[in-house]
Scaffold this active site. Structure first.
Site, mmCIF file in Angstrom:
data_model
loop_
_atom_site.group_PDB
_atom_site.id
_atom_site.type_symbol
_atom_site.label_atom_id
_atom_site.label_comp_id
_atom_site.label_asym_id
_atom_site.label_seq_id
_atom_site.Cartn_x
_atom_site.Cartn_y
_atom_site.Cartn_z
ATOM 1 N N LYS A 1 13.532 -13.006 -12.652
ATOM 2 C CA LYS A 1 13.216 -11.862 -13.524
ATOM 3 C C LYS A 1 12.162 -12.250 -14.550
ATOM 4 O O LYS A 1 11.186 -11.561 -14.765
ATOM 5 C CB LYS A 1 14.485 -11.371 -14.236
ATOM 6 N N ASN B 1 -1.296 1.172 5.919
ATOM 7 C CA ASN B 1 -0.430 0.214 5.234
ATOM 8 C C ASN B 1 0.029 -0.775 6.295
ATOM 9 O O ASN B 1 0.621 -0.380 7.288
ATOM 10 C CB ASN B 1 0.778 0.916 4.594
ATOM 11 N N GLY B 2 -0.272 -2.061 6.076
ATOM 12 C CA GLY B 2 0.146 -3.076 7.055
ATOM 13 C C GLY B 2 -0.970 -4.063 7.308
ATOM 14 O O GLY B 2 -1.910 -4.179 6.521
ATOM 15 N N GLU C 1 8.666 -12.973 -12.853
ATOM 16 C CA GLU C 1 7.903 -11.899 -12.204
ATOM 17 C C GLU C 1 7.410 -10.845 -13.178
ATOM 18 O O GLU C 1 6.449 -10.146 -12.875
ATOM 19 C CB GLU C 1 8.692 -11.281 -11.065
ATOM 20 N N GLU D 1 18.512 -15.722 -10.156
ATOM 21 C CA GLU D 1 18.042 -14.346 -10.386
ATOM 22 C C GLU D 1 17.480 -14.202 -11.792
ATOM 23 O O GLU D 1 16.427 -13.595 -11.988
ATOM 24 C CB GLU D 1 19.185 -13.349 -10.164
ATOM 25 N N CYS E 1 0.841 -1.215 0.000
ATOM 26 C CA CYS E 1 0.000 0.000 0.000
ATOM 27 C C CYS E 1 0.867 1.253 0.000
ATOM 28 O O CYS E 1 2.006 1.253 0.439
ATOM 29 C CB CYS E 1 -0.856 0.027 1.263
ATOM 30 N N HIS F 1 18.181 -35.446 -11.814
ATOM 31 C CA HIS F 1 17.421 -35.914 -10.640
ATOM 32 C C HIS F 1 15.956 -35.508 -10.726
ATOM 33 O O HIS F 1 15.270 -35.431 -9.719
ATOM 34 C CB HIS F 1 18.063 -35.351 -9.365
ATOM 35 N N ARG G 1 4.742 0.668 -6.028
ATOM 36 C CA ARG G 1 4.653 -0.205 -4.857
ATOM 37 C C ARG G 1 3.657 -1.330 -5.075
ATOM 38 O O ARG G 1 3.604 -2.277 -4.294
ATOM 39 C CB ARG G 1 4.270 0.600 -3.614
ATOM 40 N N LYS H 1 6.665 -3.494 -4.778
ATOM 41 C CA LYS H 1 8.088 -3.174 -4.781
ATOM 42 C C LYS H 1 8.711 -3.471 -3.420
ATOM 43 O O LYS H 1 9.809 -3.971 -3.336
ATOM 44 C CB LYS H 1 8.306 -1.701 -5.115
ATOM 45 N N TRP I 1 -2.957 -2.526 -1.628
ATOM 46 C CA TRP I 1 -2.522 -3.848 -2.110
ATOM 47 C C TRP I 1 -3.233 -4.818 -1.180
ATOM 48 O O TRP I 1 -2.909 -4.918 0.009
ATOM 49 C CB TRP I 1 -1.000 -3.942 -1.993
HETATM 50 C C1 AGP Z 1 12.884 -8.806 -7.155
HETATM 51 O O1 AGP Z 1 12.797 -8.381 -8.504
HETATM 52 C C2 AGP Z 1 11.565 -8.651 -6.433
HETATM 53 N N1 AGP Z 1 11.087 -7.317 -6.533
HETATM 54 C C3 AGP Z 1 11.623 -9.167 -5.008
HETATM 55 O O2 AGP Z 1 12.035 -10.507 -5.030
HETATM 56 C C4 AGP Z 1 12.567 -8.405 -4.066
HETATM 57 O O3 AGP Z 1 13.911 -8.698 -4.381
HETATM 58 C C5 AGP Z 1 12.267 -8.856 -2.628
HETATM 59 O O4 AGP Z 1 10.928 -8.500 -2.324
HETATM 60 C C6 AGP Z 1 13.204 -8.224 -1.596
HETATM 61 O O5 AGP Z 1 13.025 -6.839 -1.593
HETATM 62 P P1 AGP Z 1 14.102 -5.950 -0.797
HETATM 63 O O6 AGP Z 1 15.427 -6.154 -1.466
HETATM 64 O O7 AGP Z 1 13.596 -4.545 -0.931
HETATM 65 O O8 AGP Z 1 14.111 -6.413 0.620
#
Ligand code: AGP
Length: 608
Positions: A485, A101-102, A488, A481, A2, A504, A27, A603, A75
């Site tokens: 990418k 937010n929370g 997501e 990683e 949020c 395996h 966000r 985010k 959110w």
């Molecule tokens: C990565 O592209 C994502 N946005 C997500 O996995 C992110 O790395 C994760 O939420 C950790 O966020 P932070 O580094 O702000 O703690």
């Protein structure tokens, strides 16, 4: 997560709130709303995007006037995305309006209590309970009321509150969810993050947990839970507005991919003096480094992937045992933490709830915490014993790129720093590593030149059902990683595998035409990886390889090869991730995805 914005001053509040919410879209959200005081509190909110909210406002018969208000992008946590579940939420009598937010963990018991007191609810949210509770305790003073409410609620919250009987005030508080105060001239603000307010002010109070703020247009008062006034340093932001703008790119993500060389230079070069790694910002002494018994690196998502690279490199260069944990698992597994351990917390945003909780768990056990963070002044940075900032600049796209790659560079710096302190690296080795480390930004710059070739590949593979990314050692960590990418932002199913694991189980999933990305920079494992490529090719896979210049034998087995410049095998993840970032980006564009704001994602995940 949020987003919250609040304004009190001389301007019309609605445009300020809407503009601030726009800057917080990154966000992640699924509904939005604002409440403005005009003779009484007027609320307008909707499921959907901010442009849906603006359309709803434009369709109104009258325009919104008022110079104090709060706004929110939601959110969804409790209750599906809907108009009625959107924020702001009001008390039944309309006297109180709240944005949150929370997560309020004890919302059900509070709801039952309030229902027994005759209160009725219209939404499924935990936030509406807080609005009703605030009204229940209200006896004329907003700060006193906030203190009573905080005493009753449990969980994570950043709250902004309007009261129709105090049209010249906003009261707010934070616990575990970020909230900051923007300091203006005859106007003041609250927001979840700096980009929302950067156009209006560069001066902020960064609220700590349980700090209450009472805003008027010409005054800001900060209180603790005993209503003692608090004095705080003003945090002055130096980065410019354009740093939080797209600057002509279609998406923030591409801008941030292209900013990686600059972010790496800013993160690495100031910390290299002659033949030494100098981490002036930390107090961890060489003697303390020598006494480190074990390192625990804890993070989420891409930060966790960077942590795995860190494990390989720190263990190799300093011979300190390293454990890597997912933050969401760490505190629930009763980790064995000892006095001479070091906990390294990695987080781009510095606000990830699970990672912040892991930091607190480590500190509860008396373990020193060093954090690697991109957002200056964030919660994790403020609660750590030492902070090494990544100087990537503000990262807006949900999918991290420069945040991740600068985290890698700090892992390199730490590994060399630890190795030097523990004398596990010779002077000559240090000279060689430093010379190669200085070149990492240029190596990454070179990989960006593959953009056109990758655009063609993206069209070819944009409709893949599955994509597998394989590697061994540090290449496996980089594969993790690259796979995330793709998942997501393009929503294609992808998995990263230690190449030795294929036989395996995973290899049963390889069909004719399945795309496999093979990362092959670790020379000692190169021939084994060639064998793995042959195994998947034999099952019909198409293979795109990422290898080091000179490893031309890979062209005999792979369908396409992207070469990275020769460098230390310790540092290859910085370069190998770039083709995977670009491929994910262009596949997502080809598939018409919202690259900067992928569905369901946020985010900064400030809830557990
Ligand atoms: C990565 O592209 C994502 N946005 C997500 O996995 C992110 O790395 C994760 O939420 C950790 O966020 P932070 O580094 O702000 O703690």
């Amino acid at each position: 997560m949020c987003g919250i914005v609040g304004y009190i001053g001389m301007k019309e509040a609605a445009p300020v709130l809407l503009q601030g919410l726009e800057k917080l879209e990154y966000r992640g959200y699924d509904s939005a709303g604002i409440a403005v005081y005009q003779d009484d509190i007027f609320t307008i909110k909707t499921k959907g995007r901010l442009h849906d909210l603006k359309q709803k406002i434009e369709k109104m018969d009258t325009s919104i006037h008022g110079s104090v208000g709060i706004g929110h992008t939601r959110w969804a946590t409790h209750g599906a995305p809907s108009d009625v579940n959107s924020h702001p939420h009001s008390s039944e009598n309309g006297r109180i309006s709240i944005v949150h937010n929370g997560i309020i963990e004890n919302y059900m018991e509070l709801k039952l209590f309030l229902q027994q007191e005759g209160r009725k609810f219209v939404s499924e949210t935990d936030t509406e309970i807080v609005a009703q509770l605030f009204d229940y305790y209200y006896q004329g003073d907003l700060v006193d009321t906030m203190i009573k409410v905080i005493d009753k609620i449990r969980g994570a919250y950043a709250l902004g509150v309007l009261c129709s009987e105090h049209p010249d005030e906003i009261v707010a508080v934070r616990k575990d969810s970020p909230l900051l105060v923007g300091i203006g001239q005859n106007e003041n603000y609250i927001a979840s993050d700096i980009p929302a307010l950067l156009e209006y002010t560069r001066d902020y109070y960064l609220l700590e947990d349980n700090e209450i703020v009472l805003l008027k247009k010409d005054s800001i008062q900060l209180f603790d839970l005993n209503r003692n006034e608090i004095k705080k340093e003003i945090f002055h932001v130096t980065w410019d507005v354009s740093a939080a703008e797209k600057d002509g790119y279609d998406y923030f993500m591409m801008k941030e991919i292209m900013e990686q060389p600059e972010g790496l230079r800013k993160t690495i070069l100031p910390r290299i003096k002659e033949n030494e790694i100098q981490l002036d910002q930390i107090e961890l002494t060489a003697e303390q480094v020598n006494n480190i018994n074990r390192i625990h690196i804890v993070a989420c998502g891409s930060a966790w992937h960077a942590s795995i690279v860190g494990k390989y490199i720190i263990e190799k260069l300093s011979r300190i045992p390293v454990e890597v944990d997912l933050a969401s698992e760490f505190r629930y597994r009763q980790p064995i933490l000892q006095k001479n351990d070091l906990c390294i917390i990695v987080s781009q945003s510095g606000e990830t709830a699970d990672t912040l909780a892991a930091l607190r768990e480590a500190k509860k056990h008396g373990v020193r915490v060093l954090s690697i963070v991109n957002v200056v002044g964030s919660s994790i940075a403020r609660e750590s014993d030492d902070v090494i900032y990544t100087w990537a600049g503000p990262e807006i796209a949900v999918a991290t790129t420069k945040g991740y790659s600068t985290q890698l560079s700090v892992m390199y710096l730490l590994a060399l720093y630890f190795g030097k302190a523990r004398k596990t690296i010779t002077e000559q080795e240090m000279t060689d590593y430093i010379q190669k480390l200085k070149k990492v930004p240029d190596d990454v710059q070179k990989l960006l030149e593959f953009e056109d070739r990758i655009k063609v590949l993206a069209k070819q593979y944009a409709h893949s059902k599955d994509v597998f990314v394989i590697g061994r050692g540090i290449d496996y960590a980089a594969a993790l990683e690259g796979s995330l990418k793709l998942k997501e932002i393009s929503y294609i199913h992808s998995e990263a595998y230690a190449a030795g694991e294929l036989k395996h189980g995973t290899i049963s999933l390889i069909e004719y035409g399945t795309l496999v990305v093979a990362v092959a920079t670790q020379q000692a494992l190169f021939e084994k990886l060639i064998s793995n490529i042959k195994e998947v090719k034999a099952r019909g896979a198409k293979v795109v390889a990422i290898a080091t210049e000179g490893s031309t034998s890979i062209e005999k087995v792979a369908d396409e090869v992207f070469y990275i410049p020769k460098t230390s095998e310790m540092f290859t993840a910085s370069a190998t991730v770039v083709p995977m970032q670009l491929l994910s980006y262009y596949i997502a564009v080809e598939r018409g995805c919202d690259v900067d704001k992928p569905r369901n994602l946020a985010k900064s995940v400030t809830v557990e």
